[in-house]
Design a protein around this motif. Structure first.
Motif, short mmCIF file in Angstrom:
data_model
loop_
_atom_site.label_atom_id
_atom_site.label_comp_id
_atom_site.label_asym_id
_atom_site.label_seq_id
_atom_site.Cartn_x
_atom_site.Cartn_y
_atom_site.Cartn_z
N THR A 64 0.80 -1.23 0.00
CA THR A 64 0.00 0.00 0.00
C THR A 64 0.83 1.27 0.00
O THR A 64 0.28 2.37 0.04
CB THR A 64 -0.94 0.03 1.24
N ASP A 65 2.15 1.15 -0.07
CA ASP A 65 3.02 2.32 -0.04
C ASP A 65 2.78 3.17 -1.29
O ASP A 65 2.80 2.66 -2.42
CB ASP A 65 4.49 1.87 0.01
N ASP A 66 2.52 4.47 -1.08
CA ASP A 66 2.28 5.41 -2.18
C ASP A 66 1.09 5.01 -3.05
O ASP A 66 1.06 5.25 -4.26
CB ASP A 66 3.53 5.55 -3.06
N VAL A 67 0.08 4.38 -2.43
CA VAL A 67 -1.14 3.99 -3.12
C VAL A 67 -2.31 4.78 -2.52
O VAL A 67 -2.39 4.94 -1.31
CB VAL A 67 -1.41 2.47 -2.97
N GLU A 68 -3.20 5.29 -3.37
CA GLU A 68 -4.39 5.99 -2.87
C GLU A 68 -5.39 4.97 -2.31
O GLU A 68 -5.62 3.92 -2.91
CB GLU A 68 -5.05 6.78 -4.01
#
Length: 468
Positions: A328-332
């Motif tokens: 989920t890193d840098d995911v909206e």
């Protein structure tokens, strides 16, 4: 609107939750007595009811829930600690209250809407005691005011006990001024060096139980939706709260739904200082255990089952969160939370089911589910990112600057893992081949990506930069 079902201790069954007023869902949870650091057992109800608070706000609206959790800041334990440390009581309670808030925030717990301190509601307690005396439910004796349990017809219904059985198995001190051994203190006298307030019964201080009844009435009314706490409070504390409140305000229900979480163990044994397995939340945080890892371990066991804190569970929780943060890193986050997650929580907080469902999720959906459960966004966390030890696998041949290798390889490893999580295996394989050409071996593990650097002299910064 989704249907929430909660296990009601009062009725011994799971029931559909119907709030008294859907525009203002009201919940009271018993808070800590503030004289020391919060131990792990203190933290479990905070995390459990934090999730319930989040669920209620998700279902009924952020502004349509009122959550109250109190601080007991006048108590014999506090007085004893002040005498032991030769400190002012107010200094101790202010310090330990702040400690509690900081430690619970580290576990991802939101602060309740109201956090009343007992000492702020002494007049309301005095008024309630006066009402109980006037109604024949309490009496004054030798500077004390006691609640007459036999005046409450339903006393014992919550815990499933009768007054006769309570007396037979009682370890309660039988004071000569008590009419019944089970009668409990509403007000007690204070000596000059003890905290106290003037009252119709002389200089003194409230008993423990009356404070929650008075504060709940002032902040939530004579009837509210949910009362929560650990099951060690069911008797006598919660039983006494019901008796006081319903006798003082006979037209109200006090709490409609009662919820109790089970206790906590450490490595299969009751947590005890004598066994050397007693931990405060701060102990674990200072040892480098992230708050979200502690939270995950708590939530992995259903709240009505005993929870066993083990090192194995801690490691598994850390590995799972590391994987989820990488996904989920840098995911909206998704605009809506997956229904299967909400449905699991609506089934008497079946959080373990929700966590199981999340194991099969990734990206935006996983991120929104994590938020509902109170986990931080990956962008706000650093520990899951590849550490120096992860760069050294089974072998290290040749010499080089490890910190320089970390600086170059860490973001590449994160990108490699991200490509794998997104099932972009072609791009992941391209990254792996380039690194293998520089004798860097990549391996995916439950703890995250690991790299074995065979020869630092073969690392080509220009080639590495093409992988970012």
């Amino acid at each position: 609107m989704v249907e929430i079902k909660l296990h009601n201790t009062k009725t011994r069954k799971k029931e559909v939750f119907t709030p008294i007023d859907a525009s203002n869902v009201r919940m009271y949870v018993c808070g800590p007595t503030v004289y020391d650091r919060a131990h792990l057992g203190n933290a479990r109800p905070v995390v459990v009811f934090d999730v319930l608070n989040r669920l209620l706000r998700h279902v009924y609206g952020e502004d349509h829930v009122t959550y109250v959790r109190n601080f007991t800041d006048v108590d014999d334990k506090i007085i004893a600690r002040a005498e032991q440390d030769n400190r002012k009581i107010g200094d101790i309670t202010s310090e330990t209250t702040q400690w509690f808030l900081e430690d619970m925030a580290a576990l991802g717990a939101r602060e309740p809407d109201h956090m009343p301190r007992a000492t702020q509601y002494i007049p309301q307690m005095v008024t309630m005691i006066e009402e109980l005396i006037a109604g024949g439910h309490a009496y004054e004796a030798e500077g004390h005011v006691l609640f007459a349990v036999e005046s409450c017809e339903k006393y014992g219904a919550l815990s499933g006990r009768t007054i006769k059985d309570m007396i037979a198995g009682s370890r309660v001190e039988v004071a000569p001024y008590k009419r019944n051994p089970m009668d409990f203190v509403l007000w007690k006298p204070s000596s000059g060096d003890q905290p106290g307030w003037e009252s119709p019964w002389g200089y003194g201080r409230p008993g423990w139980h009356i404070e929650c009844s008075a504060m709940a009435y002032e902040l939530l009314g004579e009837s509210f939706d949910i009362h929560g706490g650990g099951n060690d409070l069911m008797f006598p504390h919660h039983e006494n709260e019901i008796a006081q409140s319903c006798c003082a305000h006979p037209h109200g229900d006090f709490a409609r739904v009662w919820m109790h979480n089970e206790m906590l163990q450490v490595e299969g044994k009751k947590m005890s200082k004598s066994l050397g397995n007693f931990f405060t939340v701060r102990d674990l945080l200072d040892q480098g255990v992230p708050g979200e890892v502690i939270r995950f371990v708590f939530l992995s066991t259903h709240y009505r089952k005993p929870m066993d804190w083990t090192e194995k569970k801690r490691q598994e929780a850390e590995a799972t969160l590391r994987k989820w943060f990488l996904k989920t890193d840098d995911v909206e986050a998704a605009p809506t939370i997956p229904s299967r997650i909400v449905d699991a929580l609506c089934d008497d907080l079946n959080i373990s089911m929700a966590l199981s469902e999340m194991q099969r999720m990734s990206g935006p959906a996983l991120k929104s589910a994590m938020r509902l459960l109170g986990f931080p966004d990956a962008e706000d966390v650093d520990w899951f990112r590849v550490q120096g030890s992860d760069l050294v696998g089974v072998a290290m041949i040749g010499e080089g600057n490890l910190s320089h290798a970390q600086e170059l390889l860490n973001p590449i490893l994160r990108r490699w893992q991200s490509m794998r999580d997104k099932k972009n295996y072609q791009e992941a394989d391209n990254i792996k081949k380039v690194l293998e050409g520089m004798q860097v071996e990549l391996k995916a593990t439950g703890q995250g990506p690991q790299a074995t650097v065979r020869d630092y002299g073969l690392l080509d910064p220009k080639k590495l930069e093409t992988l970012l």
